[in-house]
Design a protein around this motif. Sequence first.
Motif, PDB file in Angstrom:
ATOM      1  N   ARG A 151      47.160 -27.497 -30.486  1.00 34.89           N
ATOM      2  CA  ARG A 151      45.889 -27.171 -31.118  1.00 34.89           C
ATOM      3  C   ARG A 151      45.967 -27.332 -32.634  1.00 34.89           C
ATOM      4  NH1 ARG A 151      47.757 -23.913 -27.580  1.00 34.89           N
ATOM      5  NH2 ARG A 151      48.327 -22.254 -28.989  1.00 34.89           N
ATOM      6  N   VAL A 152      44.944 -27.926 -33.219  1.00 31.90           N
ATOM      7  CA  VAL A 152      44.820 -28.005 -34.665  1.00 31.90           C
ATOM      8  C   VAL A 152      43.818 -26.929 -35.061  1.00 31.90           C
ATOM      9  CG1 VAL A 152      44.232 -29.432 -36.650  1.00 31.90           C
ATOM     10  CG2 VAL A 152      45.302 -30.482 -34.639  1.00 31.90           C
ATOM     11  N   LEU A 153      44.261 -25.986 -35.888  1.00 30.49           N
ATOM     12  CA  LEU A 153      43.466 -24.818 -36.249  1.00 30.49           C
ATOM     13  C   LEU A 153      43.311 -24.726 -37.759  1.00 30.49           C
ATOM     14  CD1 LEU A 153      45.436 -22.380 -33.945  1.00 30.49           C
ATOM     15  CD2 LEU A 153      43.256 -23.443 -33.413  1.00 30.49           C
ATOM     16  N   GLN A 154      42.396 -23.864 -38.191  1.00 32.38           N
ATOM     17  CA  GLN A 154      42.213 -23.635 -39.621  1.00 32.38           C
ATOM     18  C   GLN A 154      42.054 -22.140 -39.833  1.00 32.38           C
ATOM     19  OE1 GLN A 154      38.560 -25.180 -41.445  1.00 32.38           O
ATOM     20  NE2 GLN A 154      39.867 -26.095 -42.996  1.00 32.38           N
ATOM     21  N   ASN A 155      42.807 -21.587 -40.813  1.00 30.22           N
ATOM     22  CA  ASN A 155      42.698 -20.158 -41.080  1.00 30.22           C
ATOM     23  C   ASN A 155      41.554 -19.872 -42.036  1.00 30.22           C
ATOM     24  OD1 ASN A 155      43.678 -20.720 -43.668  1.00 30.22           O
ATOM     25  ND2 ASN A 155      45.735 -19.963 -43.234  1.00 30.22           N
ATOM     26  N   LYS A 156      41.319 -18.610 -42.351  1.00 27.01           N
ATOM     27  CA  LYS A 156      40.194 -18.214 -43.204  1.00 27.01           C
ATOM     28  C   LYS A 156      40.320 -18.747 -44.626  1.00 27.01           C
ATOM     29  CE  LYS A 156      39.165 -14.099 -40.572  1.00 27.01           C
ATOM     30  NZ  LYS A 156      39.144 -12.645 -40.543  1.00 27.01           N
ATOM     31  N   GLN A 157      41.531 -19.055 -45.067  1.00 30.00           N
ATOM     32  CA  GLN A 157      41.752 -19.606 -46.395  1.00 30.00           C
ATOM     33  C   GLN A 157      41.572 -21.126 -46.419  1.00 30.00           C
ATOM     34  OE1 GLN A 157      44.050 -17.394 -44.937  1.00 30.00           O
ATOM     35  NE2 GLN A 157      43.075 -15.690 -46.006  1.00 30.00           N
ATOM     36  N   GLY A 158      41.268 -21.732 -45.277  1.00 31.00           N
ATOM     37  CA  GLY A 158      41.026 -23.159 -45.207  1.00 31.00           C
ATOM     38  C   GLY A 158      42.265 -23.997 -44.949  1.00 31.00           C
ATOM     39  N   GLN A 159      43.400 -23.359 -44.710  1.00 35.11           N
ATOM     40  CA  GLN A 159      44.635 -24.095 -44.429  1.00 35.11           C
ATOM     41  C   GLN A 159      44.636 -24.559 -42.971  1.00 35.11           C
ATOM     42  OE1 GLN A 159      47.147 -20.794 -45.479  1.00 35.11           O
ATOM     43  NE2 GLN A 159      47.845 -21.837 -47.339  1.00 35.11           N
ATOM     44  N   THR A 160      44.956 -25.833 -42.779  1.00 41.05           N
ATOM     45  CA  THR A 160      45.036 -26.403 -41.440  1.00 41.05           C
ATOM     46  C   THR A 160      46.464 -26.275 -40.940  1.00 41.05           C
ATOM     47  OG1 THR A 160      43.320 -27.976 -42.083  1.00 41.05           O
ATOM     48  CG2 THR A 160      44.547 -28.476 -40.097  1.00 41.05           C
ATOM     49  N   TRP A 161      46.624 -25.921 -39.687  1.00 44.55           N
ATOM     50  CA  TRP A 161      47.954 -25.771 -39.105  1.00 44.55           C
ATOM     51  C   TRP A 161      47.937 -26.139 -37.634  1.00 44.55           C
ATOM     52  CZ3 TRP A 161      48.901 -21.586 -35.607  1.00 44.55           C
ATOM     53  CH2 TRP A 161      47.856 -20.671 -35.492  1.00 44.55           C
ATOM     54  N   VAL A 162      49.135 -26.278 -37.072  1.00 43.40           N
ATOM     55  CA  VAL A 162      49.303 -26.713 -35.686  1.00 43.40           C
ATOM     56  C   VAL A 162      49.875 -25.566 -34.857  1.00 43.40           C
ATOM     57  CG1 VAL A 162      50.596 -28.280 -34.182  1.00 43.40           C
ATOM     58  CG2 VAL A 162      49.659 -29.117 -36.340  1.00 43.40           C
ATOM     59  N   ALA A 163      49.278 -25.337 -33.694  1.00 44.55           N
ATOM     60  CA  ALA A 163      49.784 -24.338 -32.757  1.00 44.55           C
ATOM     61  C   ALA A 163      50.258 -25.061 -31.503  1.00 44.55           C
ATOM     62  CB  ALA A 163      48.698 -23.328 -32.411  1.00 44.55           C
ATOM     63  N   MET A 164      51.473 -24.765 -31.118  1.00 48.79           N
ATOM     64  CA  MET A 164      52.032 -25.348 -29.906  1.00 48.79           C
ATOM     65  C   MET A 164      51.471 -24.614 -28.692  1.00 48.79           C
ATOM     66  SD  MET A 164      53.944 -27.795 -30.915  1.00 48.79           S
ATOM     67  CE  MET A 164      55.233 -28.182 -29.749  1.00 48.79           C
ATOM     68  N   PRO A 165      51.560 -25.224 -27.513  1.00 50.44           N
ATOM     69  CA  PRO A 165      51.048 -24.580 -26.297  1.00 50.44           C
ATOM     70  C   PRO A 165      51.691 -23.209 -26.089  1.00 50.44           C
ATOM     71  CG  PRO A 165      51.740 -26.830 -25.831  1.00 50.44           C
ATOM     72  CD  PRO A 165      52.179 -26.509 -27.224  1.00 50.44           C
ATOM     73  N   SER A 166      50.862 -22.239 -25.720  1.00 46.37           N
ATOM     74  CA  SER A 166      51.362 -20.893 -25.456  1.00 46.37           C
ATOM     75  C   SER A 166      50.464 -20.240 -24.418  1.00 46.37           C
ATOM     76  CB  SER A 166      51.383 -20.058 -26.743  1.00 46.37           C
ATOM     77  OG  SER A 166      50.075 -19.908 -27.246  1.00 46.37           O
ATOM     78  N   ARG A 167      50.925 -19.126 -23.913  1.00 50.93           N
ATOM     79  CA  ARG A 167      50.105 -18.363 -22.978  1.00 50.93           C
ATOM     80  C   ARG A 167      50.094 -16.922 -23.449  1.00 50.93           C
ATOM     81  NH1 ARG A 167      53.548 -15.803 -19.090  1.00 50.93           N
ATOM     82  NH2 ARG A 167      55.660 -16.583 -19.285  1.00 50.93           N
ATOM     83  N   SER A 168      49.016 -16.231 -23.211  1.00 46.03           N
ATOM     84  CA  SER A 168      48.917 -14.846 -23.653  1.00 46.03           C
ATOM     85  C   SER A 168      49.241 -13.920 -22.494  1.00 46.03           C
ATOM     86  CB  SER A 168      47.534 -14.553 -24.212  1.00 46.03           C
ATOM     87  OG  SER A 168      46.559 -14.774 -23.237  1.00 46.03           O
ATOM     88  N   VAL A 169      49.944 -12.864 -22.830  1.00 49.53           N
ATOM     89  CA  VAL A 169      50.329 -11.861 -21.852  1.00 49.53           C
ATOM     90  C   VAL A 169      49.874 -10.514 -22.398  1.00 49.53           C
ATOM     91  CG1 VAL A 169      52.274 -10.753 -20.688  1.00 49.53           C
ATOM     92  CG2 VAL A 169      52.337 -13.205 -21.143  1.00 49.53           C
ATOM     93  N   SER A 170      49.184  -9.751 -21.570  1.00 45.46           N
ATOM     94  CA  SER A 170      48.712  -8.442 -21.998  1.00 45.46           C
ATOM     95  C   SER A 170      49.902  -7.561 -22.326  1.00 45.46           C
ATOM     96  CB  SER A 170      47.865  -7.806 -20.903  1.00 45.46           C
ATOM     97  OG  SER A 170      47.454  -6.523 -21.302  1.00 45.46           O
ATOM     98  N   ASP A 171      49.844  -6.962 -23.485  1.00 41.68           N
ATOM     99  CA  ASP A 171      50.934  -6.095 -23.949  1.00 41.68           C
ATOM    100  C   ASP A 171      50.408  -4.667 -23.965  1.00 41.68           C
ATOM    101  OD1 ASP A 171      53.412  -5.418 -24.913  1.00 41.68           O
ATOM    102  OD2 ASP A 171      52.955  -5.939 -26.987  1.00 41.68           O
ATOM    103  N   SER A 172      50.113  -4.140 -22.795  1.00 48.69           N
ATOM    104  CA  SER A 172      49.576  -2.796 -22.595  1.00 48.69           C
ATOM    105  C   SER A 172      48.232  -2.582 -23.277  1.00 48.69           C
ATOM    106  CB  SER A 172      50.585  -1.725 -23.028  1.00 48.69           C
ATOM    107  OG  SER A 172      50.773  -1.731 -24.419  1.00 48.69           O
ATOM    108  N   GLY A 173      47.210  -2.849 -22.557  1.00 48.55           N
ATOM    109  CA  GLY A 173      45.875  -2.591 -23.077  1.00 48.55           C
ATOM    110  C   GLY A 173      45.222  -3.795 -23.722  1.00 48.55           C
ATOM    111  N   ARG A 174      44.777  -3.621 -24.967  1.00 46.03           N
ATOM    112  CA  ARG A 174      43.983  -4.647 -25.626  1.00 46.03           C
ATOM    113  C   ARG A 174      44.806  -5.632 -26.441  1.00 46.03           C
ATOM    114  NH1 ARG A 174      38.686  -2.392 -28.169  1.00 46.03           N
ATOM    115  NH2 ARG A 174      37.577  -3.768 -26.758  1.00 46.03           N
ATOM    116  N   SER A 175      46.046  -5.345 -26.715  1.00 49.95           N
ATOM    117  CA  SER A 175      46.838  -6.284 -27.518  1.00 49.95           C
ATOM    118  C   SER A 175      47.503  -7.317 -26.612  1.00 49.95           C
ATOM    119  CB  SER A 175      47.886  -5.549 -28.355  1.00 49.95           C
ATOM    120  OG  SER A 175      48.870  -4.988 -27.529  1.00 49.95           O
ATOM    121  N   PHE A 176      47.718  -8.500 -27.196  1.00 51.57           N
ATOM    122  CA  PHE A 176      48.312  -9.586 -26.432  1.00 51.57           C
ATOM    123  C   PHE A 176      49.523 -10.133 -27.157  1.00 51.57           C
ATOM    124  CE2 PHE A 176      44.006  -9.469 -24.876  1.00 51.57           C
ATOM    125  CZ  PHE A 176      44.149  -9.714 -23.528  1.00 51.57           C
TER     126      PHE A 176
END
Length: 101
Positions: free
Chosen positions: A38-63
């Motif tokens: 994934r090619v993403l952009q943060n709130k400061q306008g910096q573009t960066w690359v995220a490699m494939p990942s999966r989210s796992v629930s870490d007790s409740g609302r956090s992942f």
Amino acid sequence: MNVKVKSIQRTTKPHRLADASVELSDGNGDSVVISDIRVLQNKQGQTWVAMPSRSVSDSGRSFQYIPQVEANKQLNRKIEDIVLSAFEEWKGTQSETEVRS
């Protein structure tokens, strides 16, 4: 290790600028394709690359995000640099409505 961007394409996800896939190959002709980069952009306008990942629930609302592909820092940086360079070239060929930035 050779790194080649196989595709950069528009995404339907609102938080992504683009999706990419790369091919890693060695001198013997062996290769592997990594998709869902994934090619993403943060709130400061910096573009960066995220490699494939999966989210796992870490007790409740956090992942916790667990990478599906792990490379050493040098190879990971090489992939990021090549994807960002290809993204900038690709972005130049797209209309403003097709790429948020």
